[in-house]
Design an enzyme around this catalytic site. Sequence first.
Site, mmCIF file in Angstrom:
data_model
loop_
_atom_site.group_PDB
_atom_site.id
_atom_site.type_symbol
_atom_site.label_atom_id
_atom_site.label_comp_id
_atom_site.label_asym_id
_atom_site.label_seq_id
_atom_site.Cartn_x
_atom_site.Cartn_y
_atom_site.Cartn_z
ATOM 1 N N CYS A 44 0.821 -1.213 0.000
ATOM 2 C CA CYS A 44 0.000 0.000 0.000
ATOM 3 C C CYS A 44 0.856 1.265 0.000
ATOM 4 C CB CYS A 44 -0.931 -0.004 1.202
ATOM 5 S SG CYS A 44 -1.985 1.447 1.267
ATOM 6 N N CYS A 49 -1.563 1.715 -3.074
ATOM 7 C CA CYS A 49 -2.570 2.778 -2.924
ATOM 8 C C CYS A 49 -1.994 4.179 -2.804
ATOM 9 C CB CYS A 49 -3.459 2.526 -1.713
ATOM 10 S SG CYS A 49 -3.231 0.966 -0.867
ATOM 11 N N LYS A 52 -0.065 5.382 -5.978
ATOM 12 C CA LYS A 52 -1.108 5.398 -7.011
ATOM 13 C C LYS A 52 -1.990 6.632 -6.882
ATOM 14 C CE LYS A 52 -4.813 3.874 -6.030
ATOM 15 N NZ LYS A 52 -5.292 2.504 -6.041
ATOM 16 N N TYR A 181 -9.658 -2.979 -11.030
ATOM 17 C CA TYR A 181 -9.474 -1.594 -10.589
ATOM 18 C C TYR A 181 -8.072 -1.075 -10.898
ATOM 19 C CZ TYR A 181 -7.049 -3.157 -6.336
ATOM 20 O OH TYR A 181 -6.144 -3.710 -5.461
ATOM 21 N N GLU A 185 -7.538 2.216 -13.119
ATOM 22 C CA GLU A 185 -6.890 3.365 -12.481
ATOM 23 C C GLU A 185 -5.672 3.828 -13.279
ATOM 24 O OE1 GLU A 185 -8.124 2.572 -7.799
ATOM 25 O OE2 GLU A 185 -6.256 1.749 -8.563
ATOM 26 N N HIS A 440 -27.217 21.783 -0.087
ATOM 27 C CA HIS A 440 -27.338 22.282 -1.463
ATOM 28 C C HIS A 440 -26.422 23.476 -1.698
ATOM 29 C CE1 HIS A 440 -29.383 22.892 -5.266
ATOM 30 N NE2 HIS A 440 -29.448 24.175 -5.002
ATOM 31 N N GLU A 445 -26.217 15.430 -2.231
ATOM 32 C CA GLU A 445 -27.624 15.602 -1.846
ATOM 33 C C GLU A 445 -28.540 14.668 -2.627
ATOM 34 O OE1 GLU A 445 -29.681 19.313 -3.106
ATOM 35 O OE2 GLU A 445 -27.795 19.794 -4.108
#
Length: 461
Positions: A44, A49, A52, A181, A185, A440, A445
């Site tokens: 990682c 991760c 990356k 993934y 990616e 908002h 939302e």
Amino acid sequence: MSHSYDYDLFVIGAGSGGVRAARLTALGGKKVAVAEEYRVGGTCVIRGCVPKKFMVMASEVSHALEIAEGYGWSFDNARFDWPTFLQAKDVEIARLSGIYTANLGKAGVDLIHGRAVLKDAHTVEIVGKNQTVTAERILIATGGRPWKPEALPGIEHAITSEEAFHLPELPKRILIAGGGYIAVEFAGIFAGLGVDTTLIYRGPNVLRGFDDDVRAHLAGEIEKRGIKVILGCQHASIEKTDRGLVNHLENGMRIETDVVMFATGRVPHVVDLGLESAGVELNEAGAIKVDAFSRTSADNIWAIGDVTDRMNLTPVAIREAVAFHQTVFRDNPQHFDYEAVATAVFSQPPVGVVGLTEAEARHSCAAGVDVYVTRFRPMKYAFTGSDERVLMKLVVDADTQRVVGVHIVGPDGPEMIQLAAIAVKAGLTKAQWDATCAVHPTMAEELVTLKDKQTASSGAV
């Protein structure tokens, strides 16, 4: 501890899981060592991760500049310098690795730089150092490694994700094989950095295992970013020529690139660990076989993280480490709950999901499911003429009205899903989501204002 052992706990692998287990156990007063054959921090931190995500952030700037021009900004000489980025990334990765190393030291863990091999259930040899140590308990946390098809002619010319972090120069053209993934990616990363990028995958669509709406939506969106996507196809061979690498595909296509990257899956890192000598069995998939409490077939040996191939995510490995420590050293048996674990794909646009896909929910919810889907253009793109769309989808158990799945494709999807995961994990109902007032103007939302149930079965976009 019996005085016949050098350590109460010996950990093989100093990634996120191994480091957490070692630190907790040492802080609890036990004598602990951890062996690492490469750099402290594991996949990682060193080659996964973290670097990356830095690459993703660097590559997103080109898209941000396009959006900015719609808002009236102009950039005449914007350019990207790969060596500058690599140096900054490597300095930060070294700093993070140093923090992991320092934290082990502060906890009183002995750090052994070298490859550890099991000689028997209580003995470990450090290869090349003429050193053996004994331990009452052993934890294997060696992670996974990229897999590529070694029988493919010309595969020696291809790289994996591990080499992608250290390319000496940015290629002009790249072909990425894979549909998971990591492939998606890196396709976004290279395309965002101006590389002519092609993604090929043998399956019918990218991100196998994700919700079908997510898969179809993302495939369309990444093509809008200029990535060529070729599905239902794979390599026949790779040929090195004076001009580059020629990818011969099974459908007869020939694509010439400078770099070929295989992101065709990862496998547990169990090779030459001495598992047989210690009585540690593998499962049919080649991962270390463990029970719910991470114990292997050897009484005094446990395994956590990607080497067990349960749920290959860094935060999961850390939670498995905590559960292992509580179970073995605190007399407080715990096992990690793999239900409703959120996950993110840092594609461009990114994906955030938690809970069940629509197909999974239709299998497991006896009374059926209610599905709420919206697709819209983000406010950010209002001035740009872009036709990029966000997808948001809620999957609801028709009987209990619990929200059992949330799926987002769009900017900040990973940030939103972390908080949505709390609600899904807590078992909140659609009415409780609806009772939450909107913020908002935001994209998030939409998650609390979805009113129209989808009537037909989804799948078509």
